[in-house]
Design a protein around this motif. Structure first.
Motif, short mmCIF file in Angstrom:
data_model
loop_
_atom_site.label_atom_id
_atom_site.label_comp_id
_atom_site.label_asym_id
_atom_site.label_seq_id
_atom_site.Cartn_x
_atom_site.Cartn_y
_atom_site.Cartn_z
N UNK A 59 -9.79 1.10 -8.51
CA UNK A 59 -9.59 1.40 -8.11
C UNK A 59 -10.75 1.52 -6.54
N UNK A 60 -11.76 0.87 -6.74
CA UNK A 60 -12.70 0.89 -5.81
C UNK A 60 -12.14 0.00 -5.18
N UNK A 61 -12.00 -1.33 -5.43
CA UNK A 61 -11.23 -2.27 -4.50
C UNK A 61 -9.43 -1.75 -3.86
N UNK A 62 -8.95 -1.10 -4.32
CA UNK A 62 -7.46 -0.54 -3.72
C UNK A 62 -7.23 0.41 -3.73
N UNK A 63 -8.06 1.90 -3.53
CA UNK A 63 -6.94 3.51 -4.09
C UNK A 63 -5.57 3.19 -2.90
N UNK A 64 -5.83 2.62 -2.39
CA UNK A 64 -4.21 3.35 -1.86
C UNK A 64 -3.11 2.64 -2.76
N UNK A 65 -3.28 1.61 -2.93
CA UNK A 65 -2.52 0.95 -4.03
C UNK A 65 -1.91 1.89 -5.48
N UNK A 66 -3.20 2.75 -5.73
CA UNK A 66 -2.85 3.60 -6.97
C UNK A 66 -1.70 4.79 -6.72
N UNK A 67 -2.06 5.08 -5.39
CA UNK A 67 -0.83 6.22 -4.46
C UNK A 67 0.53 5.20 -4.69
N UNK A 68 0.37 4.32 -4.28
CA UNK A 68 1.86 3.62 -3.98
C UNK A 68 2.61 3.73 -5.51
N UNK A 69 1.50 3.00 -6.16
CA UNK A 69 3.05 2.61 -7.28
C UNK A 69 3.11 4.89 -8.20
N UNK A 70 1.59 5.08 -7.82
CA UNK A 70 2.69 6.98 -8.09
C UNK A 70 3.51 7.27 -7.77
N UNK A 71 3.90 7.17 -6.84
CA UNK A 71 5.28 7.70 -5.81
C UNK A 71 6.87 6.67 -6.92
N UNK A 72 5.84 4.61 -7.13
CA UNK A 72 6.96 3.91 -8.05
C UNK A 72 7.41 4.85 -9.30
N UNK B 82 4.71 -8.35 2.57
CA UNK B 82 4.07 -7.89 3.39
C UNK B 82 2.85 -7.08 3.81
N UNK B 83 2.78 -7.10 2.23
CA UNK B 83 0.99 -6.28 1.74
C UNK B 83 0.78 -7.39 0.11
N UNK B 84 0.05 -8.38 0.83
CA UNK B 84 -0.45 -8.95 -0.19
C UNK B 84 -1.53 -7.88 -1.19
N UNK B 85 -2.02 -7.19 -0.51
CA UNK B 85 -3.03 -6.98 -0.38
C UNK B 85 -3.10 -5.76 -1.84
N UNK B 86 -1.90 -5.00 -2.24
CA UNK B 86 -1.43 -4.26 -2.53
C UNK B 86 -1.41 -4.63 -4.71
N UNK B 87 -1.63 -6.39 -4.01
CA UNK B 87 -1.08 -7.11 -5.58
C UNK B 87 -2.86 -7.58 -5.74
N UNK B 88 -2.96 -6.85 -7.07
CA UNK B 88 -4.44 -7.27 -7.11
C UNK B 88 -4.62 -8.52 -8.09
N UNK B 89 -3.25 -8.95 -8.97
CA UNK B 89 -3.20 -9.86 -9.41
C UNK B 89 -2.55 -11.40 -8.82
N UNK B 90 -2.31 -11.31 -7.08
CA UNK B 90 -1.58 -11.51 -6.53
C UNK B 90 -3.20 -12.70 -5.89
N UNK B 91 -2.87 -14.29 -5.16
CA UNK B 91 -4.77 -14.97 -4.61
C UNK B 91 -3.20 -15.64 -3.39
N UNK C 186 5.02 -3.31 -12.68
CA UNK C 186 4.57 -3.54 -11.25
C UNK C 186 3.62 -3.43 -11.25
N UNK C 187 3.61 -1.99 -12.15
CA UNK C 187 1.77 -1.34 -11.44
C UNK C 187 0.85 -2.63 -12.42
N UNK C 188 1.44 -3.27 -12.95
CA UNK C 188 0.61 -4.10 -13.82
C UNK C 188 0.05 -5.25 -13.06
N UNK C 189 1.24 -5.47 -12.27
CA UNK C 189 0.88 -6.65 -10.99
C UNK C 189 0.00 -6.26 -9.80
N UNK C 190 0.28 -4.27 -10.12
CA UNK C 190 -0.45 -4.40 -8.49
C UNK C 190 -1.31 -4.07 -8.70
N UNK C 191 -2.09 -3.14 -9.91
CA UNK C 191 -3.69 -2.94 -9.90
C UNK C 191 -4.72 -3.18 -11.25
#
Length: 296
Positions: A99-112, A271-280, A140-145
């Motif tokens: 959550x501290x790393x990217x709270x926006x990803x939580x909101x996007x995943x909630x919409x998904x 487009x948004x690799x910062x939304x994928x916590x598991x992607x480096x 998808x949520x596991x990949x994002x957050x």
């Protein structure tokens, strides 16, 4: 000449009428046994009809992935009350970190979740005709957050979802529903993601196809197997009907789950690799990386 019903047939009809009235009025006891109902009938050929009545509430409005409290005995519900808080407690620390790393990803995943859980299919015929299924989005949520945070978010989302689908009177089954729907898919996601990083080269295509597409399909099948096995232990559904008619539907909807998860994974990578916590970027986009070691 009209054939008059026998006294035995009249007694059976009266008892079944009482059962249906109890179901419709919400007085169906979770301790009601299938054998007690089967005593009204001759032979096992009526088992599926009995299961229809006990699933009841009219199956065309019933979602097999959204549990009713009356489907399960009390020990199953109490066990879920213990296991779910323990799992949430274990996942709390990595969830806060994500959550501290990217709270926006939580909101996007909630919409998904809201979109995925409204997309589904169902059986239109057969003994279990009318049961409805929905997509998950937890891979998808596991990949994002991360899996821990996705589990927390899915558990929180389950409450309003069940309020809308099965009503407040069935919220007692929410902990068991969370465990059965989310844990198998998340476990598959963690296992395959570890296997990809451990045994395969760090290639972008492998990340999208295996962690996104294939993992989502396998996770849906694992969830379907867990739900089917759990419902087969209840006194509501016939085990044979579940495995022969209900379980194969999960194979069909797993393709939709896989396609959407793989597509959104590819979009986020581009487009948004910062939304994928598991992607480096450094790990997967290194020019030295390739599928075949000989190509390096």
């Amino acid at each position: 000449k009209t054939r008059q019903p026998t006294k035995a047939a009249t007694a059976i009809n009266n008892k079944m009428l009482t059962i249906i009235q109890n179901i419709n009025s919400g007085r169906l006891s979770v301790r009601m046994r299938k054998a007690d109902i089967l005593a009204c009938f001759d032979g096992k050929q009526k088992l599926s009809a009995v299961c229809h009545i006990m699933c009841g509430f009219r199956l065309k409005h019933c979602r097999i992935m959204d549990f009713f409290t009356a489907w399960f005995e009390t020990p199953w519900l109490y066990a879920a009350y213990i296991v779910l808080p323990a799992c949430l407690l274990l996942c709390a620390k990595p969830t806060l970190k994500a959550w501290r790393q990217n709270p926006q990803a939580f909101g996007v995943l909630l919409c998904f979740f809201a979109v995925f859980w409204t997309l589904g299919a169902g059986l239109d015929g057969g003994q279990l005709g009318g049961l409805r299924y929905h997509l998950l989005g937890v891979t998808l949520g596991s990949l994002m957050i991360g899996s821990a945070a996705a589990f927390w978010l899915a558990a929180l989302f389950m409450l309003p979802h069940m309020l809308l689908t099965v009503g407040a009177q069935n919220l007692a089954a929410a902990p068991l529903n969370v465990l059965a729907v989310t844990l198998p898919a998340l476990a598959v996601a963690e296992l395959l993601r570890y296997a990809v990083r451990r045994f395969l080269p760090p290639n972008l295509f492998l990340y999208i196809f295996i962690n996104g597409f294939f993992c989502a399909a396998a996770g849906m099948m694992a969830t379907g197997a867990a739900i089917t096995a759990l419902l087969s232990q209840s006194s509501v559904f016939a085990t044979v009907d579940l495995w022969q008619q209900a379980f194969p539907v999960f194979f069909l909807i797993s393709w939709g789950e896989a396609f959407l998860t793989g597509m959104f994974t590819a979009i986020f990578v581009a487009l948004k690799p910062q939304f994928l916590l598991t992607f480096d970027d450094d790990f997967y986009l290194n020019r030295q990386n390739s599928i075949w070691p000989s190509e390096s």
